[in-house]
Write an enzyme that holds these catalytic residues in place. Sequence first.
Site, short mmCIF file in Angstrom:
data_model
loop_
_atom_site.label_atom_id
_atom_site.label_comp_id
_atom_site.label_asym_id
_atom_site.label_seq_id
_atom_site.Cartn_x
_atom_site.Cartn_y
_atom_site.Cartn_z
N GLN A 46 0.87 -1.30 -0.13
CA GLN A 46 0.06 -0.08 -0.07
C GLN A 46 0.82 1.30 0.01
OE1 GLN A 46 -2.16 1.52 3.38
NE2 GLN A 46 -4.05 0.94 2.15
N CYS A 76 -6.33 6.74 5.43
CA CYS A 76 -5.60 7.40 6.79
C CYS A 76 -6.37 8.53 7.27
CB CYS A 76 -4.10 7.20 6.40
SG CYS A 76 -3.14 7.83 7.89
N LYS A 115 -8.29 1.64 -0.99
CA LYS A 115 -8.94 1.48 0.27
C LYS A 115 -9.43 2.69 0.83
CE LYS A 115 -8.78 -0.24 4.99
NZ LYS A 115 -7.77 0.15 5.93
N GLY A 177 -13.48 -3.45 9.76
CA GLY A 177 -14.03 -2.81 10.93
C GLY A 177 -14.58 -3.52 11.74
N ASP A 178 -13.78 -3.88 13.00
CA ASP A 178 -14.37 -4.28 14.34
C ASP A 178 -14.57 -5.80 14.34
OD1 ASP A 178 -14.34 -1.77 14.99
OD2 ASP A 178 -16.31 -1.30 14.96
N GLY A 199 -7.73 -6.43 11.00
CA GLY A 199 -6.76 -5.57 11.60
C GLY A 199 -6.39 -5.92 12.91
N ARG A 200 -7.10 -4.99 13.89
CA ARG A 200 -6.84 -5.04 15.22
C ARG A 200 -6.93 -6.35 15.78
NH1 ARG A 200 -9.80 0.08 16.51
NH2 ARG A 200 -11.09 -0.62 15.11
C1 LIG Z 1 -2.25 1.09 14.29
C2 LIG Z 1 -3.14 0.81 12.90
C3 LIG Z 1 -2.40 1.07 11.96
C4 LIG Z 1 -2.90 1.09 10.78
N1 LIG Z 1 -2.43 1.18 9.74
C5 LIG Z 1 -2.97 1.15 8.23
C6 LIG Z 1 -2.39 1.37 6.92
O1 LIG Z 1 -1.28 1.64 7.09
N2 LIG Z 1 -2.99 1.12 5.75
C7 LIG Z 1 -4.57 0.93 6.12
O2 LIG Z 1 -5.19 0.91 4.97
N3 LIG Z 1 -5.12 0.87 7.21
C8 LIG Z 1 -4.65 1.05 8.29
N4 LIG Z 1 -5.39 0.98 9.51
C9 LIG Z 1 -6.65 0.73 9.38
C10 LIG Z 1 -7.03 -0.74 9.37
O3 LIG Z 1 -6.56 -1.43 8.27
C11 LIG Z 1 -8.46 -1.09 9.36
O4 LIG Z 1 -9.28 -0.53 8.27
C12 LIG Z 1 -9.02 -0.53 10.79
O5 LIG Z 1 -8.08 -0.52 11.92
C13 LIG Z 1 -10.40 -1.20 11.17
O6 LIG Z 1 -10.41 -2.49 11.12
P1 LIG Z 1 -10.15 -3.51 12.59
O7 LIG Z 1 -11.37 -2.96 13.53
O8 LIG Z 1 -10.18 -4.67 11.93
O9 LIG Z 1 -8.80 -3.08 12.97
C14 LIG Z 1 -4.44 0.87 10.67
C15 LIG Z 1 -5.21 0.58 11.87
C16 LIG Z 1 -4.56 0.67 13.07
C17 LIG Z 1 -5.24 0.65 14.51
#
Ligand SMILES: Cc1cc2nc3c(=O)[nH]c(=O)nc-3n(C[C@H](O)[C@H](O)[C@H](O)COP(=O)(O)O)c2cc1C
Length: 306
Positions: A46, A76, A115, A177-178, A199-200
Site C-alpha cells: 500500500q 488514513c 482502500k 472494521g471491528d 486488523g486489530r
Molecule cells: C495501528 C493501526 C495502523 C493502521 N495502519 C493502516 C495502514 O497503514 N493502511 C490502511 O489501509 N489501514 C490501516 N489501518 C486501518 C485498518 O486497516 C482497518 O481498516 C481499521 O483498523 C479497522 O479494522 P479493524 O477493526 O479490523 O482494525 C490501521 C489501523 C491501526 C489501528
Amino acid sequence: MIKSVNPGAVGLVVTEFISVEGLTRNNVKSQLMLRFKEVERPISIQIFGYDIERMINAAKMVEDAGAEIVDINCGCPVPKVVRRGGGCELMRQPDHLARIVESVSGAVKIPVTVKIRAGWDESSINAPDVGRRVESAGAKLIAVHGRTRVQMYRGEADWGIVSAVQSAVHIPVVGSGDVVDRSSAQRFYDSGAAGLMIGRGAMYNPWIFSELSEGKTSSISRRNELAAVDFLLKYIDEAEADEGERGAVTRVKQISGHITRGLRDGAEFRNRLCHSSSLQQTRAILLEWASRSVGSGEELGERIGV
Ligand SMILES: Cc1cc2nc3c(=O)[nH]c(=O)nc-3n(C[C@H](O)[C@H](O)[C@H](O)COP(=O)(O)O)c2cc1C
C-alpha cells in the site's frame, strides 16, 4: 506469522502504507518497507500520497519489488497525512483521486486497488460514489473501513456502508472494521461484501482467520496462554532477525499488549515485560509466565517445542 498459524485461511496480506514522497526521494526507511518474504505472497503493497507523478513512480517501484497488487490509501485519518493531501483527504477530492487511479492503472501491469473510509464526516458520506469513480478509473478492488475520517477509530464501524459500496460497484469490495470473533464476523456475512479484512482483531487473536474459516458454528478457540507464548517466542526470532535486538524488544512489548489481553495473569506479565531491556530477559519472562499455565518447565518445553 499470521499465515503460518492460519494455514490456508489467509487470502491476502497487505503491508502498512508507504509514503510515495519517501519512496520517490530514495528514503531508506521507505525503501526497506518494500521488502517482504515469499511466504507472504500474494502480497499487496500500500502507498499513500497526493502527487500524481510520484504515485505513478512509487507504484512502479512496488511492481518492481514483485508485489502482486498495489493499493492506494484513501483511509488514513492522521493529520500529518491528510494535511499533505494523502489518505482520507483524497475522498474529499474525488476528481483528483480518479486521476491518480487512472494514471497509476495505466502505468503498471499489476492490479491497482483502493482502500477508503465511509467518508470525511457524517454529513459527507460518499464511499459509494467514490467507489463508482475509482472503479471507472480502473481500480480492481475496493476495501472499505466503515468509519468516517472524523471518527478516527471511535464509535462503531458501519457495515451498512460496506454493503452500499458493494451494491454500487461490480468489482469486489472488502469490508473492514471491528471484526474480532465469530459473532462480530456476522456483520461481514450480512453485508454481501466479497471479502473481509481483519486488523486489530488479528493482533489480539492471531488465530482468528482459521477460527472464522472453520465456520460459524464451531466454537474452538486456539487463543490461550501457551499458544500466546509459542507465538511470541517465534515472533521474537523473526523480529530479531529483521531489526536486531533493540528493535525486537520494543516490538515484542507492543504485540504482547494485544495478544495477552484477557489471558490469565496477562496484566502482571505485561507489567514485568515493560521493564525488560534484552531479548534474553524477555524470553525468560515469557517462559515464566507460560510455566504457570502448565506446571513444570519440562512439560512446557515439550508442549511448545523449546
Ligand atoms: C495501528 C493501526 C495502523 C493502521 N495502519 C493502516 C495502514 O497503514 N493502511 C490502511 O489501509 N489501514 C490501516 N489501518 C486501518 C485498518 O486497516 C482497518 O481498516 C481499521 O483498523 C479497522 O479494522 P479493524 O477493526 O479490523 O482494525 C490501521 C489501523 C491501526 C489501528
